[in-house]
Design an enzyme around this catalytic site. Structure first.
Site, mmCIF file in Angstrom:
data_model
loop_
_atom_site.group_PDB
_atom_site.id
_atom_site.type_symbol
_atom_site.label_atom_id
_atom_site.label_comp_id
_atom_site.label_asym_id
_atom_site.label_seq_id
_atom_site.Cartn_x
_atom_site.Cartn_y
_atom_site.Cartn_z
ATOM 1 N N GLY A 82 0.832 -1.200 0.000
ATOM 2 C CA GLY A 82 0.000 0.000 0.000
ATOM 3 C C GLY A 82 0.867 1.250 0.000
ATOM 4 N N GLY A 85 4.704 1.246 0.076
ATOM 5 C CA GLY A 85 5.509 0.841 -1.070
ATOM 6 C C GLY A 85 5.437 -0.638 -1.363
ATOM 7 N N THR A 108 -8.798 3.789 -4.769
ATOM 8 C CA THR A 108 -9.421 2.792 -5.637
ATOM 9 C C THR A 108 -8.603 2.608 -6.914
ATOM 10 O OG1 THR A 108 -11.606 3.404 -4.812
ATOM 11 C CG2 THR A 108 -11.530 2.159 -6.880
ATOM 12 N N GLY A 109 -8.235 1.389 -7.211
ATOM 13 C CA GLY A 109 -7.519 1.070 -8.443
ATOM 14 C C GLY A 109 -6.010 1.203 -8.353
ATOM 15 N N ALA A 110 -5.479 1.665 -7.219
ATOM 16 C CA ALA A 110 -4.025 1.859 -7.116
ATOM 17 C C ALA A 110 -3.261 0.552 -7.305
ATOM 18 C CB ALA A 110 -3.664 2.504 -5.778
ATOM 19 N N GLY A 111 -3.794 -0.544 -6.798
ATOM 20 C CA GLY A 111 -3.136 -1.840 -6.972
ATOM 21 C C GLY A 111 -3.093 -2.262 -8.434
ATOM 22 N N ASP A 112 -4.187 -2.014 -9.150
ATOM 23 C CA ASP A 112 -4.207 -2.336 -10.582
ATOM 24 C C ASP A 112 -3.220 -1.463 -11.350
ATOM 25 O OD1 ASP A 112 -6.168 -4.289 -10.202
ATOM 26 O OD2 ASP A 112 -7.802 -2.886 -10.561
ATOM 27 N N ASN A 139 5.433 1.977 -8.052
ATOM 28 C CA ASN A 139 5.042 2.711 -6.840
ATOM 29 C C ASN A 139 4.658 4.148 -7.183
ATOM 30 O OD1 ASN A 139 5.348 0.659 -4.975
ATOM 31 N ND2 ASN A 139 7.326 1.360 -4.218
ATOM 32 N N SER A 145 -1.910 7.800 -9.100
ATOM 33 C CA SER A 145 -3.300 7.434 -9.414
ATOM 34 C C SER A 145 -4.249 7.727 -8.253
ATOM 35 C CB SER A 145 -3.391 5.955 -9.797
ATOM 36 O OG SER A 145 -3.300 5.121 -8.649
ATOM 37 N N GLY A 150 -11.966 7.682 -7.895
ATOM 38 C CA GLY A 150 -12.292 6.491 -8.663
ATOM 39 C C GLY A 150 -11.072 5.818 -9.258
#
Length: 182
Positions: A82, A85, A108-112, A139, A145, A150
């Site tokens: 998260g 890093g 939302t969507g940061a992992g993608d 990272n 993002s 959203g």
């Protein structure tokens, strides 16, 4: 169809349909296509998938298993943390790659975005010198993002990520980012 993957630059699989993921990853890796697995939890059949994977991305829950999972096949294993890093293990060294502080609106969507940026850099590197570089790039993209609302509210371009990294490198040396782990 499995044969279509042979024309790709990269393949991202997960544990949703393990039989299909193994088949696609095996076909892709056999012809030199970069294979990436996104794994949130350890489940049955993961050991069947790992020998066909080049880069493994796992959730923070699996950070303690990073070395064992990498030893099963991938050349690089990454645990996402998260805002903190990510941690990488390439079989020789563990490196914590810190996240970047930004004014967060929505995660939302940061992992993608992290996964997409990681794959983008691996397929078309900005600077292919160090296995940490793609994670640093990912990272930065994920952090950027989070500045909008959203999953697609603030998707950065590659040029934005590169400018952000150049600016960040001006504020802090890369050596400070490359902190060896245990």
């Amino acid at each position: 169809p499995v044969h279509l993957v042979t024309r790709a630059k990269a393949l991202l699989v997960d544990m949703t349909d393990l039989r299909l993921s193994v088949a696609m990853a095996a076909a892709a890796r056999a012809v030199g296509v970069l294979t990436v697995a996104d794994v949130d939890h350890e489940g049955p059949g993961l050991t069947d998938l790992l020998p066909h994977i080049d880069v493994l991305v796992v959730s923070e829950d699996l950070r303690g298993r990073l070395r064992d999972l990498q030893a099963a096949g991938p050349r690089l294993a990454v645990a996402t943390l998260g805002a903190a890093g990510a941690v990488t293990w390439d079989g020789r060294r563990e490196v914590h790659v810190p996240g970047f502080p930004v004014d967060v609106v929505d995660t939302t969507g940061a992992g993608d975005v992290f996964r997409a940026a990681l794959i983008t850099h691996l397929v078309d590197p900005v600077d292919p010198v160090d296995p940490v570089d793609p994670v640093l790039f990912a990272n930065a993209a994920a952090a950027l993002s989070c500045r909008g609302l959203g999953a697609q509210g603030a998707l950065p371009t590659r040029a934005e990520v590169e400018r952000f990294l150049t600016s960040a490198r001006g504020r802090q040396s890369k050596q400070a980012w490359d902190t060896p782990g245990r």
